[in-house]
Design an enzyme around this catalytic site. Structure first.
Site, PDB file in Angstrom:
ATOM      1  N   GLU A 167      -8.505   3.487  13.198  1.00  0.00           N
ATOM      2  CA  GLU A 167      -8.739   4.930  12.971  1.00  0.00           C
ATOM      3  C   GLU A 167      -8.437   5.321  11.531  1.00  0.00           C
ATOM      4  O   GLU A 167      -7.874   6.390  11.251  1.00  0.00           O
ATOM      5  CB  GLU A 167      -7.992   5.777  14.005  1.00  0.00           C
ATOM      6  CG  GLU A 167      -8.524   5.469  15.407  1.00  0.00           C
ATOM      7  CD  GLU A 167      -8.235   6.505  16.442  1.00  0.00           C
ATOM      8  OE1 GLU A 167      -8.056   7.679  16.080  1.00  0.00           O
ATOM      9  OE2 GLU A 167      -8.203   6.130  17.628  1.00  0.00           O
ATOM     10  N   SER A 212     -17.102   1.470  13.991  1.00  0.00           N
ATOM     11  CA  SER A 212     -16.935   0.290  13.129  1.00  0.00           C
ATOM     12  C   SER A 212     -17.992  -0.774  13.403  1.00  0.00           C
ATOM     13  O   SER A 212     -18.415  -0.969  14.544  1.00  0.00           O
ATOM     14  CB  SER A 212     -15.562  -0.329  13.339  1.00  0.00           C
ATOM     15  OG  SER A 212     -14.569   0.602  13.016  1.00  0.00           O
ATOM     16  N   GLU A 229      -4.794   2.869   3.549  1.00  0.00           N
ATOM     17  CA  GLU A 229      -5.442   3.150   2.261  1.00  0.00           C
ATOM     18  C   GLU A 229      -6.441   4.307   2.407  1.00  0.00           C
ATOM     19  O   GLU A 229      -6.535   5.167   1.529  1.00  0.00           O
ATOM     20  CB  GLU A 229      -6.157   1.878   1.754  1.00  0.00           C
ATOM     21  CG  GLU A 229      -5.212   0.743   1.341  1.00  0.00           C
ATOM     22  CD  GLU A 229      -4.544  -0.002   2.525  1.00  0.00           C
ATOM     23  OE1 GLU A 229      -4.982   0.166   3.683  1.00  0.00           O
ATOM     24  OE2 GLU A 229      -3.582  -0.753   2.274  1.00  0.00           O
TER      25      GLU A 229
HETATM   26  N1  CAA Z   1     -12.720  15.556   7.789  1.00  0.00           N
HETATM   27  C1  CAA Z   1     -13.881  16.225   7.885  1.00  0.00           C
HETATM   28  N2  CAA Z   1     -14.952  15.897   7.159  1.00  0.00           N
HETATM   29  C2  CAA Z   1     -14.844  14.875   6.306  1.00  0.00           C
HETATM   30  C3  CAA Z   1     -13.656  14.119   6.166  1.00  0.00           C
HETATM   31  C4  CAA Z   1     -12.554  14.508   6.963  1.00  0.00           C
HETATM   32  N3  CAA Z   1     -11.381  13.855   6.926  1.00  0.00           N
HETATM   33  N4  CAA Z   1     -13.858  13.154   5.252  1.00  0.00           N
HETATM   34  C5  CAA Z   1     -15.118  13.286   4.839  1.00  0.00           C
HETATM   35  N5  CAA Z   1     -15.716  14.314   5.464  1.00  0.00           N
HETATM   36  C6  CAA Z   1     -17.083  14.809   5.311  1.00  0.00           C
HETATM   37  C7  CAA Z   1     -17.315  15.384   3.915  1.00  0.00           C
HETATM   38  O1  CAA Z   1     -16.974  16.749   3.864  1.00  0.00           O
HETATM   39  C8  CAA Z   1     -18.805  15.149   3.733  1.00  0.00           C
HETATM   40  O2  CAA Z   1     -19.517  16.120   4.463  1.00  0.00           O
HETATM   41  P1  CAA Z   1     -20.645  17.067   3.786  1.00  0.00           P
HETATM   42  O3  CAA Z   1     -21.602  16.169   3.090  1.00  0.00           O
HETATM   43  O4  CAA Z   1     -21.224  17.818   4.937  1.00  0.00           O
HETATM   44  O5  CAA Z   1     -19.911  17.941   2.817  1.00  0.00           O
HETATM   45  C9  CAA Z   1     -19.044  13.841   4.456  1.00  0.00           C
HETATM   46  O6  CAA Z   1     -17.985  13.701   5.392  1.00  0.00           O
HETATM   47  C10 CAA Z   1     -19.068  12.634   3.536  1.00  0.00           C
HETATM   48  O7  CAA Z   1     -17.868  12.643   2.824  1.00  0.00           O
HETATM   49  P2  CAA Z   1     -17.574  11.741   1.569  1.00  0.00           P
HETATM   50  O8  CAA Z   1     -18.686  11.867   0.572  1.00  0.00           O
HETATM   51  O9  CAA Z   1     -16.206  12.065   1.130  1.00  0.00           O
HETATM   52  O10 CAA Z   1     -17.657  10.283   2.194  1.00  0.00           O
HETATM   53  P3  CAA Z   1     -17.127   8.913   1.627  1.00  0.00           P
HETATM   54  O11 CAA Z   1     -18.165   7.909   1.907  1.00  0.00           O
HETATM   55  O12 CAA Z   1     -16.623   9.063   0.228  1.00  0.00           O
HETATM   56  O13 CAA Z   1     -15.855   8.502   2.555  1.00  0.00           O
HETATM   57  C11 CAA Z   1     -14.068   8.471   4.073  1.00  0.00           C
HETATM   58  C12 CAA Z   1     -15.207   9.244   3.414  1.00  0.00           C
HETATM   59  C13 CAA Z   1     -12.936   9.467   4.232  1.00  0.00           C
HETATM   60  C14 CAA Z   1     -13.575   7.284   3.292  1.00  0.00           C
HETATM   61  C15 CAA Z   1     -14.616   8.019   5.450  1.00  0.00           C
HETATM   62  O14 CAA Z   1     -15.640   7.058   5.302  1.00  0.00           O
HETATM   63  C16 CAA Z   1     -13.567   7.497   6.391  1.00  0.00           C
HETATM   64  O15 CAA Z   1     -12.811   8.268   6.968  1.00  0.00           O
HETATM   65  N6  CAA Z   1     -13.518   6.161   6.600  1.00  0.00           N
HETATM   66  C17 CAA Z   1     -12.647   5.545   7.578  1.00  0.00           C
HETATM   67  C18 CAA Z   1     -13.356   5.438   8.890  1.00  0.00           C
HETATM   68  C19 CAA Z   1     -12.431   5.145  10.016  1.00  0.00           C
HETATM   69  O16 CAA Z   1     -11.437   5.829  10.228  1.00  0.00           O
HETATM   70  N7  CAA Z   1     -12.769   4.105  10.799  1.00  0.00           N
HETATM   71  C20 CAA Z   1     -12.015   3.781  11.936  1.00  0.00           C
HETATM   72  C21 CAA Z   1     -12.912   3.372  13.034  1.00  0.00           C
HETATM   73  S1  CAA Z   1     -12.672   4.144  14.571  1.00  0.00           S
HETATM   74  C22 CAA Z   1     -11.462   3.265  15.370  1.00  0.00           C
HETATM   75  O17 CAA Z   1     -10.676   2.583  14.805  1.00  0.00           O
HETATM   76  C23 CAA Z   1     -11.470   3.524  16.824  1.00  0.00           C
HETATM   77  C24 CAA Z   1     -10.724   2.641  17.738  1.00  0.00           C
HETATM   78  O18 CAA Z   1     -11.318   1.917  18.522  1.00  0.00           O
HETATM   79  C25 CAA Z   1      -9.244   2.774  17.883  1.00  0.00           C
END
Ligand code: CAA
Length: 379
Positions: free
Chosen positions: A363, A126, A367
């Protein structure tokens, strides 16, 4: 799906329960008040094998399955959600990713001390302007031949102030969008790497959440995880597993609040009887018990699928989405059942209500979980 727990699973559940009662409960209110990291307790959790639960013993782990992890997480989070998030990040976001994707040298050097709990790790994805939209990383890792030059800021990093090793996600080639992102192992103390402000949070106040500042930090090439451009897929794969950890943390917060509310309702009298005899209270407890059981089943399902090597993006997201909602709903009702006592710190449930909220945010927000689930079912 067979949810009969094995003797080993019951043992780890009991060990985590005893540890939480004996070691975490005594000063949990003070740690929340003072934003004090549970240093001694985390050290003991490492010695018990709780910080690298699923890692192969060859790399310092406890070699357990993911159901055991859910069970232990629930017990720890029931008492202290702050200690639980330290455990979740180290297990799911740091150790699991390294075990699956790191090189042999990286595993020996970094995974082994992390999984054995000698040090703890952090996962830095993040940024001030990239939370849910994780592909728009502003932190850059410029390829300089035999090293990368890391520049940027990470925000809200759990274990940020106490970790020894950090997995940092950064953009190497913006033209390639998410295919230009890399993941690196960065050591605390490297020149140009500064630990930023500690956040003053609503809940999980015993965990330390910091920003991280990278100013021309030289990261050796051998510290990149996987092939060039693998960083985003690495982060997504790691977060799928991380969501089981946070779902289990949410489950623990919910079941901890439920147990306190049930106990209170059986002893507190109003209108000449224990309040559990009033349907208004009994029905709240019935809803809590049902929802907690359903959340636990979702956590188990995701854990069983993970151990079977299945794609857990959907089941992990469902578990987190549902369990975090249950944590919020249950803790609000637990405060309500406690009445005035619920609003003061001594009775624990107000802390649990504050702790529950973050499980709907980090994580992947609720949404984002719905994006993941809806894309999966639409396939
Ligand atoms: N599992 C595996 N691969 C995934 C995936 C998943 N759940 N979601 C997306 N991907 C892969 C896709 O297959 C794609 O790969 P390829 O190009 O190789 O086919 C790539 O990722 C890009 O995917 P998208 O085009 O779908 O990407 P997007 O920009 O539309 O968004 C999203 C994907 C699911 C919204 C992603 O950005 C996401 O998960 N966002 C949230 C991030 C998050 O969880 N942040 C939390 C921070 S960590 C934290 O909180 C830690 C802490 O300290 C506690």
């Amino acid at each position: 799906m067979d949810f009969n727990l094995s003797e080993e699973q019951l043992m780890i559940q009991q060990a985590a329960r005893d540890f939480a009662q004996n070691e975490l409960l005594p000063e949990v209110i003070e740690r929340d008040r003072d934003q004090k990291f549970p240093t001694e307790q985390v050290k003991k959790m490492g010695e018990m094998g709780l910080l690298g639960m699923m890692v192969d013993p060859q790399y310092g782990g406890a070699g357990m399955d993911s159901v055991s992890y859910v069970l232990a997480m629930e017990e720890i989070a029931k008492i202290d959600a702050s200690a639980a998030v330290v455990m979740s990040v180290n297990n799911s976001l740091v150790c699991a990713g390294l075990e699956k994707f790191a090189s042999e040298e990286q595993k020996v050097k970094y995974l082994t001390p992390l999984a054995s709990g000698k040090v703890i790790g952090a996962f830095a994805l993040s940024e001030p302007e990239a939370g849910s939209d994780a592909t728009s990383q502003k932190t850059t890792a410029e390829d300089k031949g035999d090293y990368y030059l890391l520049n940027g800021i990470k925000n809200w990093i759990t274990n940020g102030g106490t970790a020894s090793y950090y997995i940092v996600i950064a953009q190497t080639d913006p033209e390639k969008k998410h295919k230009g992102i890399n993941a690196f192992i960065v050591e605390r103390g490297w020149e140009g790497f500064e630990i930023g402000v500690k956040e003053d949070k609503l809940g999980i106040r015993g965990s330390d959440t910091h920003s991280l500042i990278f100013n021309n930090v030289k990261v050796p090439k051998e510290n990149r995880i996987g092939e060039d451009g693998f960083g985003f897929n690495f982060a997504m794969a790691v977060l799928n597993g991380g969501r089981i950890g946070i779902a289990s943390q949410a489950l623990g917060i919910a079941s901890g609040a439920y147990e306190l509310a049930l106990k209170y309702a059986k002893t507190r009298k109003a209108f000449k009887t224990e309040i559990i005899n009033h349907q208004a209270i009994a029905f709240k407890l019935a809803d809590m018990a049902t929802q907690i059981t359903a959340a636990r089943m979702l956590c188990f399902k995701a854990a069983v699928e993970k151990d079977a090597g299945k794609d857990i993006s959907e089941s992990g997201a469902m578990a987190k989405l549902y369990a975090s909602q249950v944590a919020m709903d249950t803790t609000i009702e637990a405060v309500q059942i406690h009445g005035g006592y619920g609003y003061v710190k001594e009775y624990h449930v107000e802390r649990m209500m504050r702790d529950a909220k973050i499980t709907q945010i980090y994580e992947g927000t609720s949404e984002i979980q719905k994006i993941v689930i809806s894309r999966s079912i639409a396939k």
